[in-house]
Design a protein around this motif. Structure first.
Motif, PDB file in Angstrom:
ATOM      1  N   ASP A 193       0.840  -1.198   0.000  1.00  0.00           N
ATOM      2  CA  ASP A 193       0.000   0.000   0.000  1.00  0.00           C
ATOM      3  C   ASP A 193       0.877   1.251   0.000  1.00  0.00           C
ATOM      4  N   SER A 194       0.231   2.417   0.042  1.00  0.00           N
ATOM      5  CA  SER A 194       0.970   3.675  -0.100  1.00  0.00           C
ATOM      6  C   SER A 194       1.776   4.053   1.144  1.00  0.00           C
ATOM      7  N   LYS A 195       1.632   3.268   2.209  1.00  0.00           N
ATOM      8  CA  LYS A 195       2.469   3.494   3.406  1.00  0.00           C
ATOM      9  C   LYS A 195       3.706   2.591   3.381  1.00  0.00           C
ATOM     10  N   GLY A 196       3.743   1.665   2.409  1.00  0.00           N
ATOM     11  CA  GLY A 196       4.877   0.752   2.302  1.00  0.00           C
ATOM     12  C   GLY A 196       4.662  -0.579   2.999  1.00  0.00           C
ATOM     13  N   PHE A 197       3.482  -0.780   3.595  1.00  0.00           N
ATOM     14  CA  PHE A 197       3.168  -2.082   4.189  1.00  0.00           C
ATOM     15  C   PHE A 197       2.970  -3.090   3.057  1.00  0.00           C
ATOM     16  N   VAL A 198       3.470  -4.303   3.245  1.00  0.00           N
ATOM     17  CA  VAL A 198       3.538  -5.251   2.136  1.00  0.00           C
ATOM     18  C   VAL A 198       3.207  -6.669   2.600  1.00  0.00           C
ATOM     19  N   LYS A 199       2.688  -7.452   1.666  1.00  0.00           N
ATOM     20  CA  LYS A 199       2.504  -8.890   1.893  1.00  0.00           C
ATOM     21  C   LYS A 199       3.030  -9.590   0.651  1.00  0.00           C
ATOM     22  N   GLY A 200       3.498 -10.832   0.806  1.00  0.00           N
ATOM     23  CA  GLY A 200       4.060 -11.503  -0.361  1.00  0.00           C
ATOM     24  C   GLY A 200       4.049 -13.008  -0.218  1.00  0.00           C
ATOM     25  N   TYR A 201       4.089 -13.676  -1.359  1.00  0.00           N
ATOM     26  CA  TYR A 201       4.234 -15.137  -1.345  1.00  0.00           C
ATOM     27  C   TYR A 201       5.009 -15.581  -2.572  1.00  0.00           C
ATOM     28  N   ILE A 202       5.523 -16.803  -2.483  1.00  0.00           N
ATOM     29  CA  ILE A 202       6.315 -17.384  -3.569  1.00  0.00           C
ATOM     30  C   ILE A 202       5.754 -18.772  -3.877  1.00  0.00           C
ATOM     31  N   SER A 203       5.653 -19.111  -5.159  1.00  0.00           N
ATOM     32  CA  SER A 203       4.980 -20.350  -5.553  1.00  0.00           C
ATOM     33  C   SER A 203       5.729 -21.611  -5.117  1.00  0.00           C
ATOM     34  N   HIS A 204       7.042 -21.544  -5.086  1.00  0.00           N
ATOM     35  CA  HIS A 204       7.835 -22.722  -4.715  1.00  0.00           C
ATOM     36  C   HIS A 204       8.791 -22.350  -3.571  1.00  0.00           C
ATOM     37  N   PRO A 205       8.257 -22.294  -2.336  1.00  0.00           N
ATOM     38  CA  PRO A 205       9.080 -21.832  -1.213  1.00  0.00           C
ATOM     39  C   PRO A 205      10.210 -22.785  -0.828  1.00  0.00           C
ATOM     40  N   HIS A 206      10.102 -24.055  -1.236  1.00  0.00           N
ATOM     41  CA  HIS A 206      11.081 -25.056  -0.764  1.00  0.00           C
ATOM     42  C   HIS A 206      12.116 -25.442  -1.816  1.00  0.00           C
ATOM     43  N   ILE A 207      12.208 -24.671  -2.902  1.00  0.00           N
ATOM     44  CA  ILE A 207      13.167 -25.042  -3.949  1.00  0.00           C
ATOM     45  C   ILE A 207      14.598 -24.792  -3.487  1.00  0.00           C
ATOM     46  N   ASP A 208      15.496 -25.579  -4.019  1.00  0.00           N
ATOM     47  CA  ASP A 208      16.908 -25.371  -3.734  1.00  0.00           C
ATOM     48  C   ASP A 208      17.693 -25.426  -5.027  1.00  0.00           C
ATOM     49  N   VAL A 209      18.640 -24.524  -5.172  1.00  0.00           N
ATOM     50  CA  VAL A 209      19.509 -24.517  -6.350  1.00  0.00           C
ATOM     51  C   VAL A 209      20.944 -24.345  -5.882  1.00  0.00           C
ATOM     52  N   THR A 210      21.881 -24.728  -6.718  1.00  0.00           N
ATOM     53  CA  THR A 210      23.288 -24.571  -6.358  1.00  0.00           C
ATOM     54  C   THR A 210      23.663 -23.095  -6.392  1.00  0.00           C
ATOM     55  N   LEU A 211      24.729 -22.739  -5.703  1.00  0.00           N
ATOM     56  CA  LEU A 211      25.220 -21.357  -5.697  1.00  0.00           C
ATOM     57  C   LEU A 211      25.718 -20.997  -7.096  1.00  0.00           C
ATOM     58  N   ASN A 212      25.728 -19.707  -7.408  1.00  0.00           N
ATOM     59  CA  ASN A 212      26.242 -19.289  -8.727  1.00  0.00           C
ATOM     60  C   ASN A 212      27.770 -19.279  -8.735  1.00  0.00           C
ATOM     61  N   GLU A 213      28.353 -18.863  -9.854  1.00  0.00           N
ATOM     62  CA  GLU A 213      29.817 -18.928  -9.995  1.00  0.00           C
ATOM     63  C   GLU A 213      30.560 -18.025  -9.009  1.00  0.00           C
ATOM     64  N   LYS A 214      29.847 -17.032  -8.435  1.00  0.00           N
ATOM     65  CA  LYS A 214      30.472 -16.156  -7.432  1.00  0.00           C
ATOM     66  C   LYS A 214      30.292 -16.700  -6.017  1.00  0.00           C
ATOM     67  N   GLY A 215      29.666 -17.885  -5.924  1.00  0.00           N
ATOM     68  CA  GLY A 215      29.438 -18.489  -4.608  1.00  0.00           C
ATOM     69  C   GLY A 215      28.270 -17.868  -3.867  1.00  0.00           C
ATOM     70  N   LYS A 216      27.391 -17.189  -4.611  1.00  0.00           N
ATOM     71  CA  LYS A 216      26.240 -16.521  -3.984  1.00  0.00           C
ATOM     72  C   LYS A 216      24.941 -17.232  -4.380  1.00  0.00           C
TER      73      LYS A 216
END
Length: 296
Positions: free
Chosen positions: A82-105
């Protein structure tokens, strides 16, 4: 203020600035959704961006929805602010895991993918919301939002979003900023801005060092007269309610409601954003069906 946002001006009021500290807000989302590290980072960046974008809106009841439609393991991230900056959010696949990128991040870009879309809907109290979209460039969200502003709104923007996790997967530091030159900016100020942002450290590392949102803007805009004009507390806030869920059930129509009553005898509805469950028994559903019939 643990989670907060600031609004400011620089360059003789020709550049507008926003920065937010969102560590506790993103940690709250991580606990609600049980996200893996890469999902936490992706959701945290999206929520931070949406919070700042909501704060940019002028009307008190205005809202913005930021949606990432990914092309890889993360198919959808949605954040509503909203216009005060209060926020809600969700992600479709909360339990996914991927390997780190080439920078180790954490490889947010790899998890989201580069072939998706960023869709932004602004509800400004008009008949229809304003909807804009752009193709994802990197899937890292910050660069994608900068590209959206440039291509969809013709607004050059510096966008930085960061989430740093602790060894146990909890959120150690999170924040972001958006810097936008206004139409009346002069060439000299633009060149100075480009030089200032050339070698900026990551936002999450600055938050981790204990820097405030105000200090981050002043560090990024070295040599500028940064003026902070507003500061506001923000948080993860879900506005779901029994009333809204009942209206949603009534809206599915008489046929579907009768089917729920006769076949299941109950309904369990879970809010995507906060995971709160709403239970309706046969009597509740019959009452909603009668209301739907009366509204015809």
């Amino acid at each position: 203020m643990k989670n907060y946002i600031v609004r400011g001006l620089a360059g003789n009021k020709s550049i507008r600035l926003f920065a937010a500290i969102t560590t506790d807000m993103v940690e709250k989302a991580r606990k609600i959704h049980g996200t893996t590290p890469v999902a936490t980072a992706a959701l945290g960046r999206t929520m931070t961006a949406a919070s700042i974008m909501g704060y940019m809106l002028k009307g008190e009841k205005d809202k913005v929805t930021l949606q990432i439609r990914g092309s890889n393991k993360i198919k959808s991230i949605v954040a509503v602010a909203d216009s005060k900056g209060f926020v809600k959010g969700y992600i479709s696949h909360p339990h996914i895991d991927v390997t780190l990128n080439e920078k180790g991040k954490l490889d947010v870009g790899g998890a989201v993918g580069k072939n998706g879309k960023m869709i932004i809907a602004k509800d400004l109290g008009l008949k229809e919301p304003y909807v804009g979209q752009s193709n994802l460039i990197t899937g890292e969200i910050g660069e994608d939002l900068a590209a959206y502003y440039m291509y969809s709104e013709q607004q050059p923007s510096v966008v930085s979003l960061g989430v740093l996790l602790d060894v146990d997967g909890s959120v150690k530091a999170s924040g972001g900023f958006i810097i936008q030159p206004l139409p009346d900016v002069d060439e000299e100020t633009l060149i100075k801005l480009e030089e200032a942002i050339r070698d900026i450290p990551s936002t999450s590392s600055m938050v981790d060092e204990g820097m405030t949102a105000e200090e981050i803007l002043r560090a990024v805009l070295k040599g500028f007269d940064v003026e902070i004009i507003e500061k506001n507390e923000i948080d993860f806030v879900c506005d779901c309610s029994i009333d809204k869920i009942e209206k949603a059930l009534i809206s599915i129509g008489e046929k579907e409601l009768r089917s729920l009553i006769e076949e299941d005898g109950k309904a369990e509805i879970k809010c995507h954003f906060c995971n709160k469950e709403y239970l309706f028994d046969k009597e509740d559903l019959t009452g909603l069906l009668n209301e739907a019939l009366n509204n015809k």
